[in-house]
Design a protein around this motif. Structure first.
Motif, PDB file in Angstrom:
ATOM      1  N   GLU A 192      -2.934  -9.941  -0.178  1.00 29.18           N
ATOM      2  CA  GLU A 192      -3.872  -9.877   1.396  1.00 29.18           C
ATOM      3  C   GLU A 192      -3.849  -8.680   1.049  1.00 29.18           C
ATOM      4  O   GLU A 192      -2.793  -7.480   0.376  1.00 29.18           O
ATOM      5  N   HIS A 193      -4.650  -7.584   1.654  1.00 27.74           N
ATOM      6  CA  HIS A 193      -4.913  -6.560   1.777  1.00 27.74           C
ATOM      7  C   HIS A 193      -6.107  -6.024   3.176  1.00 27.74           C
ATOM      8  O   HIS A 193      -6.114  -6.909   4.301  1.00 27.74           O
ATOM      9  N   TYR A 194      -5.437  -4.678   3.350  1.00 27.64           N
ATOM     10  CA  TYR A 194      -6.393  -4.409   4.540  1.00 27.64           C
ATOM     11  C   TYR A 194      -7.852  -3.410   4.033  1.00 27.64           C
ATOM     12  O   TYR A 194      -7.227  -2.680   4.154  1.00 27.64           O
ATOM     13  N   PRO A 195      -8.916  -4.249   4.679  1.00 26.75           N
ATOM     14  CA  PRO A 195      -9.657  -3.831   3.816  1.00 26.75           C
ATOM     15  C   PRO A 195     -10.283  -2.397   3.943  1.00 26.75           C
ATOM     16  O   PRO A 195     -10.632  -1.678   3.120  1.00 26.75           O
ATOM     17  N   MET A 226      -8.801  -0.187   4.617  1.00 29.86           N
ATOM     18  CA  MET A 226      -8.229   1.178   4.160  1.00 29.86           C
ATOM     19  C   MET A 226      -7.475   1.674   2.752  1.00 29.86           C
ATOM     20  O   MET A 226      -7.150   1.938   1.794  1.00 29.86           O
ATOM     21  N   ALA A 265       0.175   1.284  -1.692  1.00 26.13           N
ATOM     22  CA  ALA A 265      -1.237   0.462  -1.424  1.00 26.13           C
ATOM     23  C   ALA A 265      -0.804  -1.167  -0.771  1.00 26.13           C
ATOM     24  O   ALA A 265       0.028  -1.769  -0.077  1.00 26.13           O
ATOM     25  N   PRO A 266      -1.822  -0.572   0.989  1.00 24.37           N
ATOM     26  CA  PRO A 266      -1.952  -1.653   1.890  1.00 24.37           C
ATOM     27  C   PRO A 266      -2.244  -2.981   1.322  1.00 24.37           C
ATOM     28  O   PRO A 266      -3.735  -3.853   1.562  1.00 24.37           O
ATOM     29  N   PHE A 267      -1.090  -3.862   0.415  1.00 24.00           N
ATOM     30  CA  PHE A 267      -1.301  -5.225  -0.428  1.00 24.00           C
ATOM     31  C   PHE A 267       0.090  -5.766   0.349  1.00 24.00           C
ATOM     32  O   PHE A 267       0.858  -5.125   0.489  1.00 24.00           O
ATOM     33  N   TRP A 268       0.206  -7.020   0.594  1.00 21.30           N
ATOM     34  CA  TRP A 268       0.791  -7.846   0.534  1.00 21.30           C
ATOM     35  C   TRP A 268       1.109  -9.355   0.327  1.00 21.30           C
ATOM     36  O   TRP A 268       0.520  -9.718  -0.354  1.00 21.30           O
ATOM     37  N   PHE A 312      -1.265  -7.825   9.790  1.00 18.13           N
ATOM     38  CA  PHE A 312      -1.173  -8.153   8.637  1.00 18.13           C
ATOM     39  C   PHE A 312      -0.040  -8.492   8.336  1.00 18.13           C
ATOM     40  O   PHE A 312       1.266  -8.853   8.652  1.00 18.13           O
ATOM     41  N   THR A 319       4.156  -4.204  -0.742  1.00 20.85           N
ATOM     42  CA  THR A 319       4.290  -4.591  -1.547  1.00 20.85           C
ATOM     43  C   THR A 319       2.975  -4.939  -3.026  1.00 20.85           C
ATOM     44  O   THR A 319       3.121  -5.670  -3.983  1.00 20.85           O
TER      45      THR A 319
END
Lengths: 148, 81
Positions: free
Chosen positions: A50-53, A55, A119-122, B6, B79
């Protein structure tokens, strides 16, 4: 400098070759590729990223620009995917080009350290038994930033 | 302002985003306001050390002022990579 946030898979060889060709006067090219790893050894069905499109692109661009400012780089490339990925698929890659290898190696490590924690990824692991686990951040990932 | 959630924060709150009218002065004030609303907010914001916040898409702190901010995002530590 190029930054790409994409759902589609990419060809590692094609990207690396294009980057190398575009920087064939650099002397040193370093590439790193992140692969979806089955940490559970057989239990992983997919990794959902998932990411924060709003940002993500800017955050990645800022990180890449910091690397360009800090080391003597001719070029830098960051590709990061999102969506549902199967084990063995490429998640992301970075590439750096410089006159000498030290700059290219260090800048690539810097990029990786910052991508891990800034970096805004999960990531969520989907397991064969139906369980879903968000990948937790590690303290050492945050600590890794202090060396820069 | 728009509030975005999120990863597991989104799952605990139950929606990816919502618009909230708040007079909170800081992020911490906004969190306190949300916590008192419903259990799902209390569950999501139980441990602030497990959360990060971005204001208008820039990483920020919980004591940061909300004056002029249009978009607040809450999420677990990133992450990527």
């Amino acid at each position: 400098m190029r930054v790409s946030v994409q759902e589609d898979r990419f060809e590692l060889g094609v990207e690396a070759e294009a980057f190398a060709q575009a920087n064939n006067k650099s002397g040193a090219i370093v590439t790193f590729t992140g692969i979806v790893r089955d940490a559970d050894q057989g239990g992983l069905v997919a990794m959902e990223i998932e990411h924060y499109p709003g940002m993500t692109l800017r955050a990645l661009t800022d990180i890449a620009q910091s690397a360009m400012d800090r080391w003597s780089l001719g070029d830098a490339l960051v590709i990061h995917r999102y969506g549902r990925l199967a084990p063995g698929e490429q998640i992301m890659m970075v590439a750096t080009a410089s006159r000498h290898r030290k700059d290219a190696f260090e800048a690539a490590e810097f990029l990786m350290d910052y991508l891990k924690s800034r970096a805004p990824f999960w990531k969520k692991e989907i397991l064969a038994d139906g369980a879903e686990d968000w990948v937790a951040s590690k303290d050492e990932d945050e600590t890794a930033l202090t060396r820069w | 302002m728009d509030i975005l959630y999120f990863a597991w924060v989104r799952e605990r709150i139950g929606v990816p985003r919502e618009r909230i009218e708040s007079s909170a002065v800081t992020v911490a004030g906004l969190v306190e306001e949300l916590r008192t609303r419903e259990d799902r907010y209390a569950a999501a914001f139980a441990d602030l050390s497990a959360l990060r916040v971005a204001l208008d898409q820039e990483l920020s702190d919980f004591d940061a002022p909300l004056d002029g901010v249009r978009e607040v995002a809450f999420f677990p530590p990133m992450t990527g990579g």
